[in-house]
Scaffold this active site. Structure first.
Site, mmCIF file in Angstrom:
data_model
loop_
_atom_site.group_PDB
_atom_site.id
_atom_site.type_symbol
_atom_site.label_atom_id
_atom_site.label_comp_id
_atom_site.label_asym_id
_atom_site.label_seq_id
_atom_site.Cartn_x
_atom_site.Cartn_y
_atom_site.Cartn_z
ATOM 1 C CG ASP A 144 -7.400 9.648 4.889
ATOM 2 O OD1 ASP A 144 -7.522 9.253 6.060
ATOM 3 O OD2 ASP A 144 -6.320 9.628 4.272
ATOM 4 C CG ASP A 172 -3.585 -5.140 10.289
ATOM 5 O OD1 ASP A 172 -3.484 -5.375 9.068
ATOM 6 O OD2 ASP A 172 -4.617 -5.403 10.937
ATOM 7 C CB SER A 173 -4.025 0.895 10.134
ATOM 8 O OG SER A 173 -3.682 0.745 8.768
ATOM 9 C CG ASN A 225 -1.854 1.132 1.294
ATOM 10 O OD1 ASN A 225 -1.574 2.193 0.762
ATOM 11 N ND2 ASN A 225 -2.985 0.950 1.965
ATOM 12 C CG HIS A 282 -4.390 6.007 12.431
ATOM 13 N ND1 HIS A 282 -4.523 7.126 11.627
ATOM 14 C CD2 HIS A 282 -4.529 4.943 11.580
ATOM 15 C CE1 HIS A 282 -4.738 6.744 10.384
ATOM 16 N NE2 HIS A 282 -4.739 5.435 10.333
HETATM 17 P P1 ITT Z 1 -1.092 -4.026 3.747
HETATM 18 O O1 ITT Z 1 -1.820 -5.077 4.531
HETATM 19 O O2 ITT Z 1 -0.373 -4.548 2.543
HETATM 20 O O3 ITT Z 1 -0.229 -3.170 4.605
HETATM 21 P P2 ITT Z 1 -3.732 -2.887 3.386
HETATM 22 O O4 ITT Z 1 -4.251 -1.659 2.714
HETATM 23 O O5 ITT Z 1 -4.405 -4.201 3.062
HETATM 24 O O6 ITT Z 1 -2.174 -2.997 3.110
HETATM 25 P P3 ITT Z 1 -4.615 -3.150 6.137
HETATM 26 O O7 ITT Z 1 -4.957 -4.579 6.016
HETATM 27 O O8 ITT Z 1 -3.901 -2.666 7.364
HETATM 28 O O9 ITT Z 1 -3.716 -2.629 4.925
HETATM 29 O O10 ITT Z 1 -5.966 -2.327 5.950
HETATM 30 C C1 ITT Z 1 -5.986 -1.007 6.271
HETATM 31 C C2 ITT Z 1 -7.199 -0.363 5.633
HETATM 32 O O11 ITT Z 1 -7.750 0.562 6.598
HETATM 33 C C3 ITT Z 1 -6.773 0.483 4.444
HETATM 34 O O12 ITT Z 1 -6.827 -0.256 3.245
HETATM 35 C C4 ITT Z 1 -7.767 1.626 4.499
HETATM 36 O O13 ITT Z 1 -8.983 1.238 3.910
HETATM 37 C C5 ITT Z 1 -7.988 1.800 6.009
HETATM 38 N N1 ITT Z 1 -7.024 2.775 6.562
HETATM 39 C C6 ITT Z 1 -5.932 2.525 7.354
HETATM 40 N N2 ITT Z 1 -5.274 3.660 7.628
HETATM 41 C C7 ITT Z 1 -5.939 4.641 7.000
HETATM 42 C C8 ITT Z 1 -5.730 6.021 6.862
HETATM 43 O O14 ITT Z 1 -4.690 6.616 7.401
HETATM 44 N N3 ITT Z 1 -6.602 6.715 6.136
HETATM 45 C C9 ITT Z 1 -7.668 6.128 5.565
HETATM 46 N N4 ITT Z 1 -7.933 4.830 5.613
HETATM 47 C C10 ITT Z 1 -7.066 4.082 6.323
#
Ligand code: ITT
Length: 200
Positions: A157, A69-70, A10, A182
């Site tokens: 966002d 992970d977020s 990402n 965060h």
């Molecule tokens: P990786 O697992 O490869 O790191 P991912 O996008 O699949 O990438 P996650 O499983 O952690 O990552 O999912 C996080 C999702 O949460 C992300 O795709 C967004 O939809 C949301 N998210 C996390 N942080 C965010 C932010 O700062 N702003 C907006 N949305 C966010």
């Protein structure tokens, strides 16, 4: 300068992490390592998923690896989408589809304007050679906007208004988001630990 591999593809996360950590750190992500396959996020919490990702990549690459992970937790939806933030609606849904589904769920839950409390959570796991060295969490509290607004950022966002602001993360400049988010909070805890370890 300290080198860090971020266990993600990402690019938004990578860019934010580099901006938050600053020039003291050189960050690269899995786009530099196409041979490393996609990881399944089979954990039941942000911490488990971050740890799984960090361990898997640090077994394949030398040096320090961090995994992020977020997600977004909405009170009126019992904490959803939470760890399913990236997969909400369906596995390959677009950001617009995910946001549309969330807005529909909020209406269905009867969430009034003042019952739209939410928070973004980010858990970073730091690993080397298959061993976890630390886990760092950051949270930013806020509320869900009436409708998506703003061109910046990524994911949710456009619908998240952090406490103390009237604009969504997607309307605020990146420098503001990267100061209070965060991810900023988790990254600052991580960099404090790395600095302390470097002076031991
Ligand atoms: P990786 O697992 O490869 O790191 P991912 O996008 O699949 O990438 P996650 O499983 O952690 O990552 O999912 C996080 C999702 O949460 C992300 O795709 C967004 O939809 C949301 N998210 C996390 N942080 C965010 C932010 O700062 N702003 C907006 N949305 C966010």
């Amino acid at each position: 300068m300290q080198h860090l591999i971020v266990a993600t593809r990402n690019a938004h996360k990578t860019r934010e992490i580099q901006q938050i950590l600053g020039s003291e750190f050189a960050v690269c992500d899995l786009c530099a390592y196409p041979e490393i396959s996609e990881m399944t996020e089979s954990g039941g919490s942000f911490e488990e998923n971050a740890t799984l990702k960090a361990i898997a990549v640090s077994r394949k690459r030398p040096g320090l690896v961090i995994a992020d992970d977020s997600g977004l937790e909405i009170e009126a939806l019992g904490g959803a989408p939470g760890i399913y933030s990236a997969r909400y609606a369906s596995t390959n849904s677009t950001n617009i589809e995910k946001i549309d589904k969330l807005m529909e769920e909020l209406v269905r839950a009867g969430a009034k304007k003042d019952a739209r409390r939410a928070r973004f959570r980010c858990v970073l796991a730091l690993a080397r050679n298959g061993q976890v060295l630390g886990v760092f969490e950051g949270i930013v509290a806020g509320r869900i906007a009436d409708r998506p607004r703003g061109p910046h950022g990524f994911g949710y966002d456009p619908i998240f208004i952090p406490d103390g602001f009237e604009k969504t993360f997607a309307e605020l400049p990146a420098e503001v988001k990267n100061n209070i988010s965060h991810r900023a909070r988790a990254c600052r805890a991580l960099s404090a630990e790395l600095r302390a370890a470097a002076t031991d």
